[in-house]
Write an enzyme that holds these catalytic residues in place. Structure first.
Site, PDB file in Angstrom:
ATOM      1  N   LYS A  13      30.642  47.133  37.750  1.00  0.00           N
ATOM      2  CA  LYS A  13      31.581  48.056  37.088  1.00  0.00           C
ATOM      3  C   LYS A  13      30.941  48.723  35.876  1.00  0.00           C
ATOM      4  O   LYS A  13      31.010  49.943  35.718  1.00  0.00           O
ATOM      5  CB  LYS A  13      32.841  47.306  36.591  1.00  0.00           C
ATOM      6  CG  LYS A  13      33.646  46.638  37.656  1.00  0.00           C
ATOM      7  CD  LYS A  13      34.943  46.070  37.083  1.00  0.00           C
ATOM      8  CE  LYS A  13      34.773  44.925  36.103  1.00  0.00           C
ATOM      9  NZ  LYS A  13      34.261  43.682  36.675  1.00  0.00           N
ATOM     10  N   ARG A  88      43.354  44.325  34.174  1.00  0.00           N
ATOM     11  CA  ARG A  88      43.014  43.199  35.047  1.00  0.00           C
ATOM     12  C   ARG A  88      44.209  42.452  35.614  1.00  0.00           C
ATOM     13  O   ARG A  88      44.049  41.520  36.391  1.00  0.00           O
ATOM     14  CB  ARG A  88      42.175  42.201  34.268  1.00  0.00           C
ATOM     15  CG  ARG A  88      40.673  42.402  34.447  1.00  0.00           C
ATOM     16  CD  ARG A  88      40.002  41.444  33.550  1.00  0.00           C
ATOM     17  NE  ARG A  88      38.785  40.880  33.930  1.00  0.00           N
ATOM     18  CZ  ARG A  88      37.614  41.227  33.369  1.00  0.00           C
ATOM     19  NH1 ARG A  88      37.535  42.236  32.565  1.00  0.00           N
ATOM     20  NH2 ARG A  88      36.541  40.559  33.658  1.00  0.00           N
ATOM     21  N   ARG A 127      22.232  37.828  36.055  1.00  0.00           N
ATOM     22  CA  ARG A 127      22.452  38.878  35.051  1.00  0.00           C
ATOM     23  C   ARG A 127      21.878  38.463  33.687  1.00  0.00           C
ATOM     24  O   ARG A 127      22.057  37.338  33.243  1.00  0.00           O
ATOM     25  CB  ARG A 127      23.955  39.142  34.918  1.00  0.00           C
ATOM     26  CG  ARG A 127      24.291  40.152  33.821  1.00  0.00           C
ATOM     27  CD  ARG A 127      25.627  40.787  34.011  1.00  0.00           C
ATOM     28  NE  ARG A 127      26.740  39.856  33.920  1.00  0.00           N
ATOM     29  CZ  ARG A 127      28.015  40.216  34.092  1.00  0.00           C
ATOM     30  NH1 ARG A 127      28.304  41.476  34.380  1.00  0.00           N
ATOM     31  NH2 ARG A 127      28.984  39.335  34.008  1.00  0.00           N
ATOM     32  N   ARG A 160      24.886  35.353  29.445  1.00  0.00           N
ATOM     33  CA  ARG A 160      26.211  35.070  28.902  1.00  0.00           C
ATOM     34  C   ARG A 160      26.616  33.637  29.197  1.00  0.00           C
ATOM     35  O   ARG A 160      26.309  33.109  30.259  1.00  0.00           O
ATOM     36  CB  ARG A 160      27.247  36.023  29.534  1.00  0.00           C
ATOM     37  CG  ARG A 160      27.306  37.370  28.871  1.00  0.00           C
ATOM     38  CD  ARG A 160      28.126  38.368  29.642  1.00  0.00           C
ATOM     39  NE  ARG A 160      29.405  37.886  30.151  1.00  0.00           N
ATOM     40  CZ  ARG A 160      30.283  38.644  30.811  1.00  0.00           C
ATOM     41  NH1 ARG A 160      30.004  39.918  31.013  1.00  0.00           N
ATOM     42  NH2 ARG A 160      31.418  38.159  31.244  1.00  0.00           N
ATOM     43  N   ARG A 171      35.958  32.365  37.360  1.00  0.00           N
ATOM     44  CA  ARG A 171      36.303  33.767  37.067  1.00  0.00           C
ATOM     45  C   ARG A 171      36.624  34.525  38.358  1.00  0.00           C
ATOM     46  O   ARG A 171      37.495  35.382  38.381  1.00  0.00           O
ATOM     47  CB  ARG A 171      35.168  34.453  36.301  1.00  0.00           C
ATOM     48  CG  ARG A 171      35.102  33.992  34.840  1.00  0.00           C
ATOM     49  CD  ARG A 171      33.758  34.261  34.223  1.00  0.00           C
ATOM     50  NE  ARG A 171      33.421  35.667  34.184  1.00  0.00           N
ATOM     51  CZ  ARG A 171      32.182  36.151  34.248  1.00  0.00           C
ATOM     52  NH1 ARG A 171      31.169  35.338  34.387  1.00  0.00           N
ATOM     53  NH2 ARG A 171      31.974  37.438  34.183  1.00  0.00           N
TER      54      ARG A 171
HETATM   55  P1  AMP Z   1      33.873  40.816  31.397  1.00  0.00           P
HETATM   56  O1  AMP Z   1      32.757  41.116  30.448  1.00  0.00           O
HETATM   57  O2  AMP Z   1      34.561  42.042  31.890  1.00  0.00           O
HETATM   58  O3  AMP Z   1      33.436  39.897  32.513  1.00  0.00           O
HETATM   59  O4  AMP Z   1      34.983  40.001  30.560  1.00  0.00           O
HETATM   60  C1  AMP Z   1      34.657  38.761  29.960  1.00  0.00           C
HETATM   61  C2  AMP Z   1      35.899  37.971  29.683  1.00  0.00           C
HETATM   62  O5  AMP Z   1      36.765  38.666  28.757  1.00  0.00           O
HETATM   63  C3  AMP Z   1      36.801  37.681  30.882  1.00  0.00           C
HETATM   64  O6  AMP Z   1      36.355  36.568  31.636  1.00  0.00           O
HETATM   65  C4  AMP Z   1      38.146  37.411  30.181  1.00  0.00           C
HETATM   66  O7  AMP Z   1      38.133  36.136  29.578  1.00  0.00           O
HETATM   67  C5  AMP Z   1      38.127  38.451  29.072  1.00  0.00           C
HETATM   68  N1  AMP Z   1      38.714  39.739  29.490  1.00  0.00           N
HETATM   69  C6  AMP Z   1      38.073  40.930  29.599  1.00  0.00           C
HETATM   70  N2  AMP Z   1      38.924  41.915  29.968  1.00  0.00           N
HETATM   71  C7  AMP Z   1      40.133  41.336  30.112  1.00  0.00           C
HETATM   72  C8  AMP Z   1      41.426  41.822  30.491  1.00  0.00           C
HETATM   73  N3  AMP Z   1      41.649  43.098  30.802  1.00  0.00           N
HETATM   74  N4  AMP Z   1      42.437  40.925  30.536  1.00  0.00           N
HETATM   75  C9  AMP Z   1      42.254  39.639  30.211  1.00  0.00           C
HETATM   76  N5  AMP Z   1      41.072  39.113  29.846  1.00  0.00           N
HETATM   77  C10 AMP Z   1      40.002  39.944  29.796  1.00  0.00           C
END
Ligand code: AMP
Length: 218
Positions: A13, A88, A127, A160, A171
């Site tokens: 994404k 999300r 990653r 990460r 996740r």
């Molecule tokens: P990402 O970098 O997009 O994988 O996001 C990392 C983490 O941030 C996720 O595993 C969630 O814990 C939190 N997170 C990011 N975006 C959202 C969202 N829209 N709603 C809820 N939690 C989020």
């Protein structure tokens, strides 16, 4: 213009959003990046976010929506934005629809990246991210020229905390349960553009980004 990116963790994404952002000259906004910045800087909200993010659980909708509203009100987003990871859950999508109604803005397209599950787990664990400029690498598919060092800025690459296999599986489960139903939600609104991103058919980020821009022009 509003573009929403949907897809499993590490489906690409952010990478697709960056390319589309350059082509259309609107910012790509990543919820994860914003949350991690708060966590690293140990802000008040960062301490709260940390509880969820480290476990791979979703942050409560109300916090997400508040932060999205704030980010979209910034000057660089006045002509729109590409939302990477910000929507999300169904309640987040509904709250965002309401927010758009109030501002008179609208969603132009919802891009759903379809990546085979085995590839997702590989993509997550391989990653690496630059600590400084946040550029994303994959140790197999797109490694940096010098191991551990960012090609773009010389910054240090890191993995990460939530990109371990165990946390990625959690996740992914959260994604199937909470986020995947959004494809139906946006399909019903006639906004969904689902497309495969997979090394198995040699269809990667550049091609997908090109097709997203073409789709917008239709
Ligand atoms: P990402 O970098 O997009 O994988 O996001 C990392 C983490 O941030 C996720 O595993 C969630 O814990 C939190 N997170 C990011 N975006 C959202 C969202 N829209 N709603 C809820 N939690 C989020």
């Amino acid at each position: 213009m509003i573009i929403i990116m949907l897809g499993a963790p590490a489906s690409g994404k952010g990478s697709v959003a960056e390319i589309v952002s350059e082509k259309l000259n609107i910012p790509a906004i990543s919820s994860g990046d914003i949350f991690r910045k708060h966590i690293t800087e140990k802000t008040e909200i960062g301490l709260k976010l940390n509880e969820y993010v480290t476990k791979g659980e979703l942050v409560p909708d109300s916090i997400v929506i508040e932060m999205l509203k704030e980010r979209l009100s910034e000057e660089d987003a006045k002509d729109g934005a590409i939302l990477d990871g910000f929507i999300r859950t169904i309640p987040q999508a509904e709250a965002f629809d309401k927010m758009l109604e109030e501002t008179g803005n609208k969603i132009n397209i919802v891009v759903n990246l379809e990546v085979p599950e085995q590839e997702i787990l590989e993509r997550v664990t391989n990653r690496r991210i630059c600590k400084k400029c946040k550029a994303v690498y994959n140790t197999v598919l797109s490694p940096s020229k010098v191991e551990g060092i960012c090609d773009k800025c010389g910054g240090e690459l890191y993995q990460r905390d939530d990109d371990t296999l165990e946390k990625a599986k959690n996740r992914l489960n959260v994604y199937y349960k909470e986020t995947a139903p959004l494809t139906e939600y946006y399909k019903n609104k006639g906004l969904l553009y689902s497309t495969v991103l997979s090394k198995s058919i040699n269809r990667m980020k550049d091609e997908v980004a090109k097709d997203v821009v073409a789709e917008l022009g239709k």
